[in-house]
Every structure is written in C-alpha cells, then in structure tokens.
Design a protein around this motif. Structure first.
Motif, PDB file in Angstrom:
ATOM      1  N   PRO A 110       0.846  -1.201   0.018  1.00  0.00           N
ATOM      2  CA  PRO A 110      -0.021  -0.016   0.028  1.00  0.00           C
ATOM      3  C   PRO A 110       0.851   1.286   0.115  1.00  0.00           C
ATOM      4  O   PRO A 110       0.375   2.453  -0.441  1.00  0.00           O
ATOM      5  N   SER A 113       1.546   1.528  -3.923  1.00  0.00           N
ATOM      6  CA  SER A 113       0.675   1.242  -5.049  1.00  0.00           C
ATOM      7  C   SER A 113      -0.545   1.860  -4.344  1.00  0.00           C
ATOM      8  O   SER A 113      -0.823   1.918  -3.429  1.00  0.00           O
ATOM      9  N   GLU A 114      -1.628   1.630  -5.254  1.00  0.00           N
ATOM     10  CA  GLU A 114      -2.896   2.043  -4.801  1.00  0.00           C
ATOM     11  C   GLU A 114      -4.128   0.995  -5.383  1.00  0.00           C
ATOM     12  O   GLU A 114      -3.922   0.696  -6.708  1.00  0.00           O
ATOM     13  N   PRO A 115      -5.116   0.907  -4.802  1.00  0.00           N
ATOM     14  CA  PRO A 115      -6.200  -0.143  -5.411  1.00  0.00           C
ATOM     15  C   PRO A 115      -7.044   0.561  -6.638  1.00  0.00           C
ATOM     16  O   PRO A 115      -7.007   1.788  -6.624  1.00  0.00           O
ATOM     17  N   ARG A 127      -4.082  -3.530  -8.527  1.00  0.00           N
ATOM     18  CA  ARG A 127      -3.473  -1.991  -7.971  1.00  0.00           C
ATOM     19  C   ARG A 127      -2.623  -1.564  -8.826  1.00  0.00           C
ATOM     20  O   ARG A 127      -1.871  -2.154  -9.670  1.00  0.00           O
ATOM     21  N   HIS A 130       2.695   3.653  -7.907  1.00  0.00           N
ATOM     22  CA  HIS A 130       2.823   4.816  -8.054  1.00  0.00           C
ATOM     23  C   HIS A 130       3.956   5.194  -9.101  1.00  0.00           C
ATOM     24  O   HIS A 130       3.810   6.342  -9.844  1.00  0.00           O
ATOM     25  N   ASP A 255      -5.366   6.719 -16.161  1.00  0.00           N
ATOM     26  CA  ASP A 255      -4.890   6.070 -15.061  1.00  0.00           C
ATOM     27  C   ASP A 255      -3.491   5.294 -15.397  1.00  0.00           C
ATOM     28  O   ASP A 255      -2.796   4.938 -14.380  1.00  0.00           O
TER      29      ASP A 255
END
Length: 273
Positions: A110, A113-115, A127, A130, A255
C-alpha cells in the motif's frame, strides 16, 4: 510363577509420539529456514538478472526498428535513457533510481501502489504502482521513441511487455511481450514476429482524442477506418486478444501513461517537469 511383563509394550521417552512430533516440526522448521535464507540471498541476483534481461530485450527491440539500428552501441548517436515516472502526475521522479523501481514488488504494498476500482481496471491488475520506469530513445539528442512497460490479464496468465511509441505519443512502432503463460499455439502467438510486425504504424487515438488501439475480432478490414487502430486477431485466441486490447487502453489512458504522454507531446519531446 508369574511372568514379568513390565517391558512388554513399554514405550520409552525416546519413542513417544510427542517426541516424534517435535523432531518432525524441528526438521520442517530447519528446512523452512534454509529455504527462506536461500530465497533472500538469491533475490538480489534474481532481480539483477531480470533487470539485465529486460534491458537486453529493450535494446534488441529498439535496434530492430529502422533508423535505430545502433541502439545500445557507442556509435550512431543513439542513446537509451531510463527514467522513473509518477503515473498520477505524469512527472519524472528524479529522486528515484530507475534500477530500484520494481512494479511487481510495489503492487502488493500500500505504500507504493493504490487499489483500482473495477470500472477503472480494464487490464485486471488490481493495484496501480505509484511509479514506473520508462525508457527514452534519442538520436543525436532528439527524442525518437518512448518505450513503455505494459502488463495486464490475458486468458491464462498476466501478459508483460513493452510498447514503443514515436515521440508524438500516438504512433506505435513496436509491441513485444516478453513474459506470459498463454496457451501454446494459440494465445502464445502474441510472440509470433509476423503478428508483432502488424503493430508498426498503428495509431493510439483518433482525432477526438479517444483511445482506439486494439486487436480486432478476426481479421481487420483493411478498407475500414478502424484499420488505422487495430491489428488482426489471433485465430482461437479471442480472449488473449481482448486482454491485449484492454491492457493497452488502460496503460495509454488517464490512469496509466496518459498524463506523462500529454506532458511529453505538449513539450515537443521535452518533458515540462
């Protein structure tokens, strides 16, 4: 006379089930510790090997393109530069070492990275890291090529590859998958040089800015407007082709590398920070 039966069926402490269990657990624990130690010891070497293999693949892919035959060579003025990009902003992260950015390690963490909600995750990666390392190919100081790592779910595996775009950020020069577990003879045809060659010259976006790049269902109609954006599907591997389409559209979208590509093209190949 009464027989002495005290030794019959007698279990000494050395032969108790508890002792046997403890010995078994001890052996298992020792083996586990040895395996863990071996994995930790070898991990840096494995990571270095993967990075070297990736670099060699990128150089080979770039060197196969017309006009860039000297990639990786001290002659010809062709240079390959690795840079870390922050995906959310599209900016270079100059403080990060490209050799230390590994999306496979970042994904489950976490902190790195992000979900992704389902509606924003057509590539099925779960995920988003970043930061990602990209590669800039210049000739005589002029940006000629952007090489972008891409990955996502195929039919039977995760597809890992590199997408090479012209400096305009909209024209494909090459697409190569270097790791996957797709069905031999079907989905594995994404490695076929004939199929890979179909990508050269395809466009990412149409005049409205909509992302159109992808794999056709069956053979692409060469006379249709869509032919500018798509390549032939692979017979018997529809779901692999769909996976390729989805991962490309994700990584080229907002994204993925969308903000980075916008900065690069807005600056005429000179990133604005």
């Amino acid at each position: 006379m009464q027989a002495d039966t005290s030794a019959v069926g007698h279990t000494t402490p050395r032969d108790t089930p508890l002792r046997a269990l403890l010995v078994t657990l001890g052996v298992c624990g020792l083996c586990s510790a040895l395996v863990t130690s071996a994995v930790l010891t070898l991990r840096p070497y494995q990571a270095a090997h993967r990075e070297r293999d990736r670099a060699e693949r990128i150089v080979a892919m770039v060197a196969a393109l017309p006009g860039l035959e000297q990639a990786g060579s001290p002659v010809g003025g062709v240079t390959l530069e690795a840079r870390v990009v922050e995906l959310a902003s599209g900016r270079f992260a100059a403080e990060l070492d490209p050799g230390e950015v590994d999306v496979r390690q970042a994904e489950p963490d976490p902190a790195f990275s992000e979900p992704l909600p389902r509606e924003r995750d057509p590539a099925g990666i779960g995920r988003r890291p970043h930061h990602v390392t990209v590669y800039l190919v210049r000739r005589s100081g002029v940006l000629r090529l952007l090489v972008l790592p891409v990955y996502g779910a195929g039919y039977a595996s995760t597809l890992h590859g590199y997408l090479a775009l012209d400096a305009d950020g909209n024209t494909v020069r090459a697409l190569e998958f270097y790791e996957h577990g797709e069905t031999p003879g079907l989905g594995s045809e994404i490695e076929n040089p004939d199929w890979r060659s179909l990508w050269a010259g395809k466009l990412v976006r149409d005049e409205t800015g909509a992302i159109r790049i992808g794999v056709a269902r069956g053979q692409s109609d060469r006379t249709a407007p869509e032919a500018r954006f798509e390549v032939d599907g692979i017979s018997g591997a529809t779901r692999t082709g769909q996976g390729v389409t989805r991962l490309l559209r994700f990584w080229l979208g907002p994204d993925g590398y969308g903000p980075f590509l916008e900065r690069m093209t807005r600056g005429g190949g000179q990133h604005d920070g």
